[in-house]
Design a protein around this motif. Sequence first.
Motif, PDB file in Angstrom:
ATOM      1  N   ARG A   1      61.065  11.516  42.074  1.00 51.31           N
ATOM      2  CA  ARG A   1      62.601  11.033  42.812  1.00 51.31           C
ATOM      3  C   ARG A   1      63.178  11.611  41.693  1.00 51.31           C
ATOM      4  NH1 ARG A   1      61.555   5.052  45.651  1.00 51.31           N
ATOM      5  NH2 ARG A   1      60.533   5.981  47.214  1.00 51.31           N
TER       6      ARG A   1
ATOM      7  N   ASP B   1      60.715   1.980  41.784  1.00 51.00           N
ATOM      8  CA  ASP B   1      61.264   1.644  43.266  1.00 51.00           C
ATOM      9  C   ASP B   1      62.742   1.399  42.876  1.00 51.00           C
ATOM     10  OD1 ASP B   1      61.447   1.444  46.110  1.00 51.00           O
ATOM     11  OD2 ASP B   1      61.569  -0.987  45.460  1.00 51.00           O
TER      12      ASP B   1
ATOM     13  N   ASP C   1      66.565   3.721  43.381  1.00 56.34           N
ATOM     14  CA  ASP C   1      67.852   3.367  44.342  1.00 56.34           C
ATOM     15  C   ASP C   1      68.998   3.324  43.519  1.00 56.34           C
ATOM     16  OD1 ASP C   1      66.052   3.010  46.392  1.00 56.34           O
ATOM     17  OD2 ASP C   1      67.136   1.215  47.038  1.00 56.34           O
TER      18      ASP C   1
ATOM     19  N   VAL D   1      64.310   8.516  50.030  1.00 62.55           N
ATOM     20  CA  VAL D   1      64.044   7.326  49.362  1.00 62.55           C
ATOM     21  C   VAL D   1      64.559   6.116  50.412  1.00 62.55           C
ATOM     22  CG1 VAL D   1      64.791   6.010  47.215  1.00 62.55           C
ATOM     23  CG2 VAL D   1      64.399   8.516  47.254  1.00 62.55           C
TER      24      VAL D   1
HETATM   25 MN    MN Z   1      62.681   1.587  47.689  1.00 64.77          MN
END
Ligand code: MN
Length: 369
Positions: free
Chosen positions: A114, A255, A259, A287
């Motif tokens: 990410r 996770d 964000d 995402v």
């Molecule tokens: Mn997420």
Amino acid sequence: MPGIPMRNGGAKARIAVIPGDGIGAEVTPEAVKVLKAVCAPASRTLEFVEFDWGADKFLREGVTLPLGAVEMLRDEFDAILFGALGDPRVLSNQHAADILLGLRFKLDLYVNARPVELLHDRLTPLRDRTEKDIRLIVFRENTEGLYVGVGGTFKQGTPDEIAVQEDVNSRKGVERIIRYAFEYARENGLKRVCMSDKSNAMTFAHGLWQRVFKEVRQEYTDIDSRHLFIDTLAMEIVRDPRQFDVIVTCNLFGDIISDLGAQLAGGLGLAPSGNIHPGRTSLFEPVHGSAPNITGKGTANPLGSVLTSAMMVEFLGWKTEAAAIRTAVRAALRENSVTPDLGGKKNTAEVGDWLARFMEKSSHAQPFK
Ligand code: MN
Ligand code: NAD
Ligand code: IPM
């Protein structure tokens, strides 16, 4: 971000498209539009096959991930372009667990990459930060941790109810993601790797992360490696994001921190990701989620999905096309040809059209290949 490992490398690739629910079904067609535009002038062919897996199918037929789907994706496709899953009508989120987590686990996509990359100075909420300050990548462990669904409830619905959710961490699972982070740093000339856990409280599960990290880092003395507890990382990444090149962490923390990172670089509407097993069929998705609060309004930002498609073609070994997609996105940001979340006036499809036209114009000026 450079250096996503290759799957195909040839001139043709087969892509399974799973738009899913809510805005997943709105942004994914724009990414496909852009992919078609970027491949048109080059000697590249993408074959797209769409699958209607998601809440509608689950509610209609009771089917989440169809029988044989995993093997079919593994054997017949090079990559999967995924939108989002989640629907207010499915309170259990069963279909998302079966399809999204199911594919991550069953295809063994242990790397959730990410990137957090500020593409235009005006997009960060941080004061006095510019593009050069916000450029890092989070590697989230993607096949274990608190996500594996080991647990249960006892005396549910009574005042004595108990709920247990186990955090599963294997030596193999922890080692391969930490090692991947170091390898990525080395291959891409990045100097710093930060491992983040909560080993001060989760002494068993994250004690394992500590032991493995201390062992593996010794093989990478050319890289400056460091550890931060996840609460401190959350604080530090906001205070001074320049400290970070590569962050590696467990499934749940990855996770959350991704964000947070997404917001530092302009918000969820812009954030791409790859669920990767090097060399095998891998899954690429923005995402963000299905965003029921804006579904059907035409305001969903497709750039997260478009940048995701750049990660996907990079994984296929198509670097020129990946770069062309990113150049087009930067141009859209510069010219404010964007959706309202980024301060623009365009709708989802208009952004996709703008990018496709930009590709056409640039390829006439200077063909990608
Ligand atoms: Mn997420
Ligand atoms: P979300 O990411 O869907 O939305 C969070 C906020 O960001 C909302 O205000 C939304 O409008 C905004 N947003 C997200 N993407 C945007 C875009 N492309 N353009 C403009 N605004 C955007 O998260 P949520 O609201 O917590 O979750 C909604 C559903 O999505 C839930 O069912 C959740 O489980 C699911 N979800 C799925 C995935 C996935 O499929 N990978 C990821 C996250 C959440
Ligand atoms: C994500 C999402 C998923 C996750 C949900 C939908 C299970 O938030 O991809 O970031 O937590 O992995």
